[in-house]
Design a protein around this motif. Structure first.
Motif, PDB file in Angstrom:
ATOM      1  N   ALA A  49       0.799  -1.212   0.000  1.00 41.96           N
ATOM      2  CA  ALA A  49       0.000   0.000   0.000  1.00 41.96           C
ATOM      3  C   ALA A  49       0.837   1.269   0.000  1.00 41.96           C
ATOM      4  CB  ALA A  49      -0.941  -0.009   1.203  1.00 41.96           C
ATOM      5  N   ASP A  50       2.119   1.178   0.380  1.00 40.66           N
ATOM      6  CA  ASP A  50       2.975   2.367   0.386  1.00 40.66           C
ATOM      7  C   ASP A  50       3.600   2.643  -0.978  1.00 40.66           C
ATOM      8  OD1 ASP A  50       4.862   0.372   0.130  1.00 40.66           O
ATOM      9  OD2 ASP A  50       5.815   0.724   2.071  1.00 40.66           O
ATOM     10  N   GLY A  51       3.205   1.862  -1.983  1.00 42.83           N
ATOM     11  CA  GLY A  51       3.706   2.078  -3.333  1.00 42.83           C
ATOM     12  C   GLY A  51       4.882   1.211  -3.703  1.00 42.83           C
ATOM     13  N   GLY A  52       5.422   0.462  -2.768  1.00 40.45           N
ATOM     14  CA  GLY A  52       6.535  -0.432  -3.049  1.00 40.45           C
ATOM     15  C   GLY A  52       6.069  -1.854  -3.287  1.00 40.45           C
ATOM     16  N   THR A  53       6.920  -2.801  -2.997  1.00 37.58           N
ATOM     17  CA  THR A  53       6.576  -4.213  -3.124  1.00 37.58           C
ATOM     18  C   THR A  53       7.078  -4.963  -1.894  1.00 37.58           C
ATOM     19  OG1 THR A  53       8.632  -4.728  -4.307  1.00 37.58           O
ATOM     20  CG2 THR A  53       6.676  -4.186  -5.645  1.00 37.58           C
ATOM     21  N   LYS A  54       6.500  -6.128  -1.679  1.00 44.10           N
ATOM     22  CA  LYS A  54       6.934  -7.008  -0.600  1.00 44.10           C
ATOM     23  C   LYS A  54       6.947  -8.443  -1.114  1.00 44.10           C
ATOM     24  CE  LYS A  54       5.182  -4.160   3.221  1.00 44.10           C
ATOM     25  NZ  LYS A  54       6.509  -3.791   3.742  1.00 44.10           N
ATOM     26  N   LYS A 142      -4.306  -8.245  -2.771  1.00 44.10           N
ATOM     27  CA  LYS A 142      -2.844  -8.336  -2.745  1.00 44.10           C
ATOM     28  C   LYS A 142      -2.258  -7.363  -1.731  1.00 44.10           C
ATOM     29  CE  LYS A 142      -2.175 -10.063  -7.463  1.00 44.10           C
ATOM     30  NZ  LYS A 142      -1.536  -9.844  -8.770  1.00 44.10           N
ATOM     31  N   LEU A 143      -2.803  -6.137  -1.694  1.00 41.76           N
ATOM     32  CA  LEU A 143      -2.306  -5.150  -0.743  1.00 41.76           C
ATOM     33  C   LEU A 143      -2.554  -5.605   0.687  1.00 41.76           C
ATOM     34  CD1 LEU A 143      -3.536  -1.818  -2.383  1.00 41.76           C
ATOM     35  CD2 LEU A 143      -1.296  -2.884  -2.608  1.00 41.76           C
ATOM     36  N   ALA A 144      -3.741  -6.172   0.922  1.00 44.01           N
ATOM     37  CA  ALA A 144      -4.080  -6.610   2.276  1.00 44.01           C
ATOM     38  C   ALA A 144      -3.205  -7.782   2.710  1.00 44.01           C
ATOM     39  CB  ALA A 144      -5.551  -6.991   2.333  1.00 44.01           C
ATOM     40  N   LEU A 145      -2.923  -8.707   1.798  1.00 43.99           N
ATOM     41  CA  LEU A 145      -2.062  -9.839   2.138  1.00 43.99           C
ATOM     42  C   LEU A 145      -0.650  -9.354   2.448  1.00 43.99           C
ATOM     43  CD1 LEU A 145      -2.171 -12.974   2.322  1.00 43.99           C
ATOM     44  CD2 LEU A 145      -1.181 -13.005   0.027  1.00 43.99           C
ATOM     45  N   ALA A 146      -0.177  -8.393   1.656  1.00 46.55           N
ATOM     46  CA  ALA A 146       1.164  -7.849   1.885  1.00 46.55           C
ATOM     47  C   ALA A 146       1.249  -7.074   3.197  1.00 46.55           C
ATOM     48  CB  ALA A 146       1.566  -6.948   0.719  1.00 46.55           C
TER      49      ALA A 146
END
Length: 505
Positions: A49-54, A142-146
């Motif tokens: 959600a911060d614009g990056g990736t995990k 996807k954002l919530a899982l990350a």
């Protein structure tokens, strides 16, 4: 509730034998017991959600049918994704809230039957077309899982499903019945399903936003009991802890009148012309009566909302704050250029201001004719939504019926229409102060979204706030349909209202 014993020992609400229309085999009841060992371990680089990736390692539970006697197991199934590690750090999901993310749009069918990982639900449109992500500009699962949440994605029947005998088996109220059955499956498996089944947060966009709001408003209502019994839904609660709705297309029986109040004097964006102003004025007058009947006060101490002051309320509560936030985020040069092209928008260095007429001109027009939802010729998606049996589309308002152009000659709405409308409208439950509703709400809408009236979100938020619920509502300036501009804030909000940290590491 009394009910038959389903396969696996959990109680179902009276599962019945499959009628001929069912697409699963007769005599093949599905177990309602969740197998927590039946997963595949996956690792994927997901957006955050911060614009990056995990990099997320997670357990993926393949499609599981959530009722014992499905009409269509391909749609009445769900998938579950459970984070195990995020960027190499272990995740504890024992108390993690569950993000219940539906992919419904246009009241079309949704399937997760082919999903092999998180965020792969599809909306099935006519002519074999499919739309991944429901047209959203973010993939919230996807954002919530990350972020460390457990994610559940349910399939559901939709209005265009037809069996071999020409029977429409996904029209109203099928979609909300299916989503409720999926919630019941999760709650019946408390202790087996990962995460906190008492902290389910429903999400959805457009028609899916309407269904998310309806899940939140109608928890454990007995009005759905018969429909759930027919499917063999679990004997458990279908209440959700919190509900999030982006641009909800709801309150359909009042949507035509609300649309004309909001957009009646705006030109059609496709032709640059005005719609029939006689029809528009009639519907605007009907909206004034409806709004008065709600007896709802605006947020922030605004006072009683009416057709006369609603434009001022929207300007002060949503539109001008949205424009202010947008302009404040621009550089000085970009802001000057933006304002130079839009002289009707005033900027005093801190706040934006403009009139309702200036807003309508800035909007650029409406995208629906009059009436927008209950079409005189039974041609809208909503007409199809209220189809029944072998009848593909029906009128659901007296106004639509009185102006019918199909030549069917009916002099009254079908007897089941009022009950079906109630089952599909969160306002029905909110106006009755339904005790089983959620108490936490996240509501968003783009200011450049003419798919429904701004008053739909306005009334939803104000009515809930008037009941004492916690409501976080806002609009995104210059944003169109299916926009989510603040997913990070939403994920933080989940942590706040559930009392669980945003990342469980």
């Amino acid at each position: 509730m009394a009910g038959a014993v389903a396969a696996g020992g959990l109680t179902a609400t009276g599962a019945q034998a499959s009628p001929a229309a069912r697409t699963t085999g007769v005599g093949r009841p599905h177990s309602l017991v969740f197998d927590k060992t039946a997963y595949t371990l996956r690792t994927a680089v997901l957006p955050s959600a911060d614009g990056g990736t995990k990099e997320v390692t997670y357990r993926f539970y393949a499609p599981t049918t959530y009722v014992t006697d499905p009409l269509d197991a391909a749609h009445q199934s769900l998938v579950i994704s459970v984070p195990v590690a995020i960027d190499g750090r272990k995740v504890n999901t024992e108390r993690a809230p569950i993000v219940f993310a539906n992919w419904v749009g246009g009241y079309f069918p949704v399937s997760v039957a082919e999903a092999t990982g998180v965020g792969e639900g599809i909306m099935e449109m006519p002519n074999g077309q499919v739309l991944e992500n429901n047209g959203n500009d973010t993939n919230l699962p996807k954002l919530a899982l990350a972020a460390g949440y457990v994610v559940v994605e349910p399939g559901a029947r939709g209005r265009t499903l037809v069996d071999g005998e020409g029977v429409y088996y996904g029209t109203a109220p099928a979609v909300i019945v299916d989503l409720k059955a999926a919630v019941r499956y999760l709650r019946a498996n408390k202790g087996l399903v990962p995460g906190d089944t008492d902290r389910i947060v429903s999400t959805g966009t457009s028609a899916g936003g309407a269904m998310s709001a309806l899940l939140g408003a109608s928890g454990d209502s007995p009005l759905y009991a018969g429909h759930l019994r027919q499917l063999g839904a679990a004997d458990a609660s279908d209440a959700v802890f919190a509900a999030a709705a982006w641009c909800p297309i709801t309150d359909l029986e009042h949507a035509d009148m609300a649309y004309e109040w909001c957009w009646g004097e705006a030109q059609l964006s496709s032709t640059g012309t005005l719609v029939d102003q006689n029809l528009s004025r009639e519907l605007r007058a009907a909206f004034a009566e409806y709004q008065a009947s709600l007896r709802v006060d605006g947020l922030g101490g605004f006072g009683r909302l009416s057709a006369r002051n609603y434009d001022d309320y929207l300007l002060k509560t949503y539109l001008q704050p949205a424009a202010t936030a947008h302009l404040s985020g621009l550089s000085s040069d970009a802001r000057s250029a933006y304002l130079a092209d839009r002289p009707a928008i005033q900027w005093n260095g801190k706040r934006a201001s403009f009139t309702w007429d200036a807003y309508l001109a800035h909007m650029g027009g409406r995208n629906k004719n009059v009436p927008s939802f209950d079409g005189f010729g039974l041609t809208t998606g909503e007409n199809n939504l209220f189809g029944k049996g072998t009848v593909s589309a029906r009128h659901f308002t007296r106004y639509g019926l009185d102006h019918d152009t199909t030549g069917l000659g009916a002099d009254r709405l079908d007897k089941d229409i009022p009950e079906t409308l109630a089952l599909m409208n969160p306002m029905h439950f909110i106006r009755r102060r339904h005790a089983g509703r959620s108490r936490h709400w996240w509501i968003r809408l783009g200011t450049s979204d003419p798919h429904t009236s701004l008053t739909v979100v306005g009334n939803l938020a104000a009515s809930l706030s008037g009941l004492g619920d916690h409501v976080n509502s806002a609009m995104y300036w210059d944003a169109g349909h299916a926009t989510n501009r603040d997913p990070a804030a939403f994920l933080r909000w989940i942590a706040e209202v559930t009392g669980s940290p945003a990342t469980h590491r």
